[in-house]
Enzyme design. Structure first.
Site, PDB file in Angstrom:
ATOM      1  N   CYS A  98       0.851  -1.185   0.000  1.00 18.06           N
ATOM      2  CA  CYS A  98       0.000   0.000   0.000  1.00 18.06           C
ATOM      3  C   CYS A  98       0.894   1.244   0.000  1.00 18.06           C
ATOM      4  O   CYS A  98       2.093   1.169   0.233  1.00 18.06           O
ATOM      5  CB  CYS A  98      -0.922   0.002   1.211  1.00 18.06           C
ATOM      6  SG  CYS A  98      -0.077   0.344   2.780  1.00 18.06           S
TER       7      CYS A  98
ATOM      8  N   CYS B 167       3.224   3.832   8.039  1.00 19.26           N
ATOM      9  CA  CYS B 167       2.372   3.285   9.090  1.00 19.26           C
ATOM     10  C   CYS B 167       3.124   2.177   9.821  1.00 19.26           C
ATOM     11  O   CYS B 167       3.854   1.403   9.205  1.00 19.26           O
ATOM     12  CB  CYS B 167       1.093   2.738   8.457  1.00 19.26           C
ATOM     13  SG  CYS B 167       0.132   1.643   9.502  1.00 19.26           S
TER      14      CYS B 167
ATOM     15  N   TYR C 148      -8.673 -18.114  31.022  1.00 19.90           N
ATOM     16  CA  TYR C 148      -8.505 -16.887  30.221  1.00 19.90           C
ATOM     17  C   TYR C 148      -9.530 -16.952  29.086  1.00 19.90           C
ATOM     18  O   TYR C 148      -9.194 -16.840  27.904  1.00 19.90           O
ATOM     19  CB  TYR C 148      -7.082 -16.761  29.681  1.00 19.90           C
ATOM     20  CG  TYR C 148      -5.997 -16.945  30.719  1.00 19.90           C
ATOM     21  CD1 TYR C 148      -5.558 -15.867  31.493  1.00 19.90           C
ATOM     22  CD2 TYR C 148      -5.422 -18.178  30.943  1.00 19.90           C
ATOM     23  CE1 TYR C 148      -4.564 -16.035  32.453  1.00 19.90           C
ATOM     24  CE2 TYR C 148      -4.435 -18.368  31.892  1.00 19.90           C
ATOM     25  CZ  TYR C 148      -4.006 -17.289  32.647  1.00 19.90           C
ATOM     26  OH  TYR C 148      -3.026 -17.457  33.596  1.00 19.90           O
TER      27      TYR C 148
ATOM     28  N   GLU D  44     -12.144 -15.720  33.577  1.00 17.64           N
ATOM     29  CA  GLU D  44     -11.635 -14.564  32.851  1.00 17.64           C
ATOM     30  C   GLU D  44     -11.593 -13.372  33.795  1.00 17.64           C
ATOM     31  O   GLU D  44     -12.515 -13.162  34.596  1.00 17.64           O
ATOM     32  CB  GLU D  44     -12.534 -14.271  31.645  1.00 17.64           C
ATOM     33  CG  GLU D  44     -12.336 -12.932  30.978  1.00 17.64           C
ATOM     34  CD  GLU D  44     -10.952 -12.764  30.401  1.00 17.64           C
ATOM     35  OE1 GLU D  44     -10.348 -11.699  30.645  1.00 17.64           O
ATOM     36  OE2 GLU D  44     -10.470 -13.684  29.715  1.00 17.64           O
TER      37      GLU D  44
ATOM     38  N   CYS E  85      -1.057 -16.346  21.440  1.00 17.95           N
ATOM     39  CA  CYS E  85      -0.779 -15.318  20.432  1.00 17.95           C
ATOM     40  C   CYS E  85       0.673 -14.864  20.509  1.00 17.95           C
ATOM     41  O   CYS E  85       1.088 -13.980  19.763  1.00 17.95           O
ATOM     42  CB  CYS E  85      -1.710 -14.117  20.605  1.00 17.95           C
ATOM     43  SG  CYS E  85      -1.550 -13.288  22.206  1.00 17.95           S
TER      44      CYS E  85
ATOM     45  N   ASP F 114      -5.937 -19.954  27.010  1.00 21.62           N
ATOM     46  CA  ASP F 114      -5.738 -18.989  25.924  1.00 21.62           C
ATOM     47  C   ASP F 114      -5.428 -17.640  26.565  1.00 21.62           C
ATOM     48  O   ASP F 114      -6.262 -16.733  26.576  1.00 21.62           O
ATOM     49  CB  ASP F 114      -6.991 -18.921  25.047  1.00 21.62           C
ATOM     50  CG  ASP F 114      -6.804 -18.030  23.824  1.00 21.62           C
ATOM     51  OD1 ASP F 114      -5.669 -17.567  23.587  1.00 21.62           O
ATOM     52  OD2 ASP F 114      -7.795 -17.780  23.116  1.00 21.62           O
TER      53      ASP F 114
ATOM     54  N   CYS G  29       1.743  -3.015   9.048  1.00 20.99           N
ATOM     55  CA  CYS G  29       2.127  -4.218   8.298  1.00 20.99           C
ATOM     56  C   CYS G  29       3.597  -4.167   7.899  1.00 20.99           C
ATOM     57  O   CYS G  29       3.928  -3.872   6.749  1.00 20.99           O
ATOM     58  CB  CYS G  29       1.249  -4.357   7.061  1.00 20.99           C
ATOM     59  SG  CYS G  29      -0.502  -4.397   7.429  1.00 20.99           S
TER      60      CYS G  29
END
Length: 457
Positions: free
Chosen positions: A71, A77, A316, A337, A409, A382, A80
């Site tokens: 882009c 930015c 979680y 949680e 993650c 998680d 990405c």
């Protein structure tokens, strides 16, 4: 090489999380960012006898592997950072980075199932938080993302590749609307101003859209005009809620002191693998819906029939997505949680999906698990990016569940937790990666661990 020196070198190995390590003369150089093969100019931040840490100042020459279309905001930015690398090569890089983490931690004798691509590498995000500001000092109003390496400057990312056209339309038209009104944006250095953030969230599978305008309380502006403006936009998705959040916190983050519903409702619905979920403004939900469906399919595959007719702990648990997917066959699911809003949503979602064997509880995982009336036969975890902290691994391991499915993650914190789990009698059986974050350095991992006892070989 001394501190504050300007040096030029070729970027070497890329490590997980967006770090690169290179050589300059006889020293190992660590730098945030960088793509293997780039030639960069950087300033020395730290210098030791055999190593140094630098900050990139300028790209002198792109890498030979940067052959993908980008882009027009790329390298401006901060989003990405590897968009210029073809997607197949991105997957190869991420796979090698994660396996390197496991190898360096001494984790062996497990099955690596592979890395799965995102169903789409573009227009995949279902949530964006945009910031009001200007692109340069005293410039016109901008609304978008922080420029890379800059705390104040904002670039309007109207050519962004990871969101669909509705997001870009709402962002650019909102900027134009408030620029015409002449309302001041909030300046974090003196905490003066009004416009702070714009949050857009979407149900990928339902087509429902929610917009949240975030301001300070320093002006008394009637947002009904903005609401009517949004309702007049030509959008592909259905706008089901327009919210106005008041935030007078000093941090540059979206927080809620007061929320006003300008139109519709303060939630939207999303559907995942046949279940329906009510998503509230500040509750966590995976930002790549199609990718999340693939990730949860992996988790469910790893759990196999281990949860059938058994007690499952979903730790979680967020809005309860994984736990409710397991509840179809489990005897009982307990979800824990810390974020109370997410727990309320999880219990509502269980009712919405006619699941009467789920119970979601608000509290710290380490404290709540010890008070539950049943012991788990399967545990699903998680956790946030930081992983399982404190005595969490110890507390979870002491339940002695035969299997643990861990979704992460952040493979770096995952590896640290797995090492501790193995010290406490568990064995890593399987590892599979799912790319939920194309064009960025991040990737999701799912593992299966089985309990072997403390006397395992």
């Amino acid at each position: 090489m001394k501190r504050k020196d300007i040096i030029e070198f070729e970027v070497g190995k890329m490590e997980f999380g967006g770090i690169s390590r290179s050589m300059y003369e006889d020293k190992k150089i660590k730098m945030k960012g960088g793509i293997t093969g780039q030639r960069v100019r950087a300033v020395v931040k730290k210098s030791r006898s055999d190593s140094g840490e630098v900050k990139q100042l300028e790209l002198v020459e792109p890498s030979p592997i940067e052959t993908a279309d980008v882009c027009r905001h790329f390298r401006q930015c901060g989003g990405c950072s590897i968009l210029s690398i073809p997607y197949e090569k991105q997957l190869e890089i991420k796979k090698d980075q994660v396996l390197d983490l496991f190898d360096k931690a001494g984790l062996k004798d497990y099955e690596f199932v592979g890395i799965n691509p995102s169903p789409s590498s573009v227009a995949y995000r279902n949530k964006m938080e945009y910031t009001f500001g200007d692109e340069y000092k005293d410039g016109p109003l901008s609304l978008g993302m922080h420029k890379v390496g800059r705390f104040i400057d904002i670039v309007t990312v109207d050519d962004c590749r990871i969101v669909d056209q509705d997001f870009k339309t709402i962002m650019t038209r909102t900027r134009d609307f408030f620029e015409e009104k002449g309302l001041p944006y909030y300046r974090s250095f003196n905490h003066q101003g009004y416009l702070r953030h714009l949050v857009v969230r979407k149900g990928e599978n339902t087509g429902e859209l929610m917009v949240n305008i975030v301001t300070s309380s320093q002006l008394d502006y009637n947002m009904d005009e903005y609401k009517d403006f949004l309702l007049g936009l030509d959008l592909d998705s259905e706008l089901v809620g327009v919210l106005h959040t008041i935030n007078d916190g000093l941090a540059d983050a979206v927080q809620c002191d007061e929320m006003r519903i300008l139109y519709g409702r303060d939630y939207f619905y999303e559907e995942v693998l046949g279940l329906r979920f009510k998503v509230s403004p500040f509750s966590f939900f995976q930002t790549n819906t199609k990718g999340a469906e693939a990730l949860y399919t992996i988790a469910r595959k790893f759990a196999g029939d281990r949860g059938h007719g058994k007690v499952v702990f979903d730790l979680y648990s967020g809005t309860g997505t994984i736990g409710q997917l397991m509840a179809k066959t489990a005897k009982k699911v307990y979800g824990i949680e810390l974020v109370e809003e997410a727990v309320v949503a999880a219990n509502q979602n269980a009712v919405l999906n006619n699941l009467d064997n789920c119970e979601f509880i608000a509290g710290d995982v380490a404290k709540v698990v010890s008070s539950l009336p049943e012991k788990p036969e399967l545990i699903i975890v998680d956790p946030p990016r930081a992983g399982i902290l404190g005595n969490g691994v110890k507390d979870i391991a002491e339940f002695g569940a035969k299997e643990i499915v861990y979704v992460s993650c952040n493979p770096r914190s995952l590896v640290e937790n797995v090492v501790e789990f193995e010290d406490r009698g568990y064995k890593l059986d399987k590892l599979e990666l799912m790319d939920l974050f194309p064009n960025t350095p991040h990737v999701e991992a799912a593992i299966l661990m089985t309990y072997c006892g403390l006397d395992k070989e």
